[in-house]
Design a protein around this motif. Sequence first.
Motif, PDB file in Angstrom:
ATOM      1  N   VAL A   1      15.823  29.778   8.708  1.00  0.00           N
ATOM      2  CA  VAL A   1      14.909  29.291   9.739  1.00  0.00           C
ATOM      3  C   VAL A   1      13.885  30.365  10.095  1.00  0.00           C
ATOM      4  O   VAL A   1      12.677  30.092  10.224  1.00  0.00           O
ATOM      5  CB  VAL A   1      15.688  28.850  10.995  1.00  0.00           C
ATOM      6  CG1 VAL A   1      14.729  28.513  12.133  1.00  0.00           C
ATOM      7  CG2 VAL A   1      16.576  27.647  10.680  1.00  0.00           C
ATOM      8  N   PHE A   2      14.350  31.590  10.249  1.00  0.00           N
ATOM      9  CA  PHE A   2      13.454  32.696  10.588  1.00  0.00           C
ATOM     10  C   PHE A   2      12.406  32.911   9.493  1.00  0.00           C
ATOM     11  O   PHE A   2      11.212  33.074   9.784  1.00  0.00           O
ATOM     12  CB  PHE A   2      14.254  33.984  10.798  1.00  0.00           C
ATOM     13  CG  PHE A   2      13.402  35.217  10.926  1.00  0.00           C
ATOM     14  CD1 PHE A   2      12.752  35.507  12.118  1.00  0.00           C
ATOM     15  CD2 PHE A   2      13.249  36.082   9.842  1.00  0.00           C
ATOM     16  CE1 PHE A   2      11.954  36.636  12.234  1.00  0.00           C
ATOM     17  CE2 PHE A   2      12.457  37.213   9.950  1.00  0.00           C
ATOM     18  CZ  PHE A   2      11.812  37.495  11.146  1.00  0.00           C
ATOM     19  N   VAL A   3      12.826  32.883   8.232  1.00  0.00           N
ATOM     20  CA  VAL A   3      11.886  33.100   7.128  1.00  0.00           C
ATOM     21  C   VAL A   3      10.854  31.980   7.061  1.00  0.00           C
ATOM     22  O   VAL A   3       9.656  32.228   6.859  1.00  0.00           O
ATOM     23  CB  VAL A   3      12.643  33.222   5.797  1.00  0.00           C
ATOM     24  CG1 VAL A   3      11.662  33.303   4.626  1.00  0.00           C
ATOM     25  CG2 VAL A   3      13.535  34.452   5.796  1.00  0.00           C
ATOM     26  N   VAL A   4      11.300  30.737   7.244  1.00  0.00           N
ATOM     27  CA  VAL A   4      10.366  29.603   7.214  1.00  0.00           C
ATOM     28  C   VAL A   4       9.336  29.724   8.331  1.00  0.00           C
ATOM     29  O   VAL A   4       8.122  29.563   8.101  1.00  0.00           O
ATOM     30  CB  VAL A   4      11.141  28.269   7.320  1.00  0.00           C
ATOM     31  CG1 VAL A   4      10.181  27.108   7.566  1.00  0.00           C
ATOM     32  CG2 VAL A   4      11.956  28.023   6.058  1.00  0.00           C
ATOM     33  N   VAL A   5       9.789  30.003   9.545  1.00  0.00           N
ATOM     34  CA  VAL A   5       8.861  30.152  10.679  1.00  0.00           C
ATOM     35  C   VAL A   5       7.913  31.322  10.441  1.00  0.00           C
ATOM     36  O   VAL A   5       6.712  31.234  10.708  1.00  0.00           O
ATOM     37  CB  VAL A   5       9.644  30.344  11.996  1.00  0.00           C
ATOM     38  CG1 VAL A   5       8.701  30.677  13.142  1.00  0.00           C
ATOM     39  CG2 VAL A   5      10.453  29.089  12.320  1.00  0.00           C
ATOM     40  N   PHE A   6       8.430  32.424   9.922  1.00  0.00           N
ATOM     41  CA  PHE A   6       7.598  33.603   9.662  1.00  0.00           C
ATOM     42  C   PHE A   6       6.509  33.293   8.629  1.00  0.00           C
ATOM     43  O   PHE A   6       5.351  33.710   8.795  1.00  0.00           O
ATOM     44  CB  PHE A   6       8.474  34.750   9.171  1.00  0.00           C
ATOM     45  CG  PHE A   6       7.700  35.974   8.780  1.00  0.00           C
ATOM     46  CD1 PHE A   6       7.212  36.845   9.750  1.00  0.00           C
ATOM     47  CD2 PHE A   6       7.461  36.258   7.438  1.00  0.00           C
ATOM     48  CE1 PHE A   6       6.486  37.971   9.386  1.00  0.00           C
ATOM     49  CE2 PHE A   6       6.742  37.379   7.068  1.00  0.00           C
ATOM     50  CZ  PHE A   6       6.248  38.241   8.049  1.00  0.00           C
ATOM     51  N   ILE A   7       6.861  32.556   7.585  1.00  0.00           N
ATOM     52  CA  ILE A   7       5.874  32.215   6.552  1.00  0.00           C
ATOM     53  C   ILE A   7       4.768  31.339   7.120  1.00  0.00           C
ATOM     54  O   ILE A   7       3.575  31.571   6.871  1.00  0.00           O
ATOM     55  CB  ILE A   7       6.570  31.525   5.362  1.00  0.00           C
ATOM     56  CG1 ILE A   7       7.399  32.543   4.576  1.00  0.00           C
ATOM     57  CG2 ILE A   7       5.555  30.861   4.444  1.00  0.00           C
ATOM     58  CD1 ILE A   7       8.170  31.946   3.420  1.00  0.00           C
TER      59      ILE A   7
END
Length: 339
Positions: free
Chosen positions: A140-146
Amino acid sequence: MAAILCENCSGWYHYTQVNQPLDISCMLLLIMLVKVSLDLFILRVKQKNVKVSFMGYFCVSLALLDFILLMNIALIFYFEDFALWGVRYTKYHICLFTQIISLTYGILHYPVYLVAVLDYYVTIPQTSQPPKKGQRLFYVFVVVFIWISGFSYILKVPAIYEELEIQKHFSPYQCPSYVSVQSYSVSFAMLLLIGMALLACWKEVLTMLQSVRIVSFASQPVLMFPYASDNNSTCCRRQLLTRLLICFLGTWAPFVLLQIIILSLGAQIPAYMEMNVPWLYFINSFLIAVAYWCRCHDVELTEEMWSTDPFVSWKFCFAPFDNENTEPAEKPGTVIVIC
């Protein structure tokens, strides 16, 4: 339809000015309605009991953003001219929002696919283990960051901001669209790799196709490969590559053919249409096949590891096949060799 290179976009996009007899807002509304319906349909029909992955979370986020864009277009199209929280919205904003989405989608192909293939390369040998809560939060963190990084980059680059400002002077019947060069290069590279793989093992493909059977296993049709190879590492990897090709093309052959046609004709598809959930799952299966082939010796042959792909079953590319639960229940003359 005239197309020129967008000089202020660092060569990432092709700028296409579309002159339409109909209101472009209506066309964008219909296009996004079809795209969102297709996204939701794919998310609905895909297998539910699959292991969590970065690409799975990203597909859901993409469908959510497409739905938000559709709702914004629908509201502006319906009310035409209204103010909300001190901001006036007109049909110009329909084109503006679509352009921002297109620019953002267009620069995310490389980072998304890179993260996805690294995710599978690391986690495929560990798919027999249940997913941890920390792993889900990390995805979730990686998706939001991207997404935040993509939108921030597009909105803060001066050249792109100037291009968006220029669009205020276009008529309601014109809305420039952007075609991502990243997507074109990914399609070309993927077709090139598939072509090289077919060229390298075309004899094995023909031999295996002559002996492959479609059987029923657990009430689902699966491919059975009753083909024995020499028990050595080089030949084993070659046979595995053959099976991976057959499984991938057996599911996604129409998409491969579509990519060949698009590249051959030089068709320019706007970035907001090109990045969609079916396309991402198509790329997802290809990346899983690459990860399986690279780490075939590290794969754990357990029942829990096979549900990594919502559309392609890779199980029978690896495991010896015991067809006592298949229909028809006749014994094959040979079995699959584990690589």
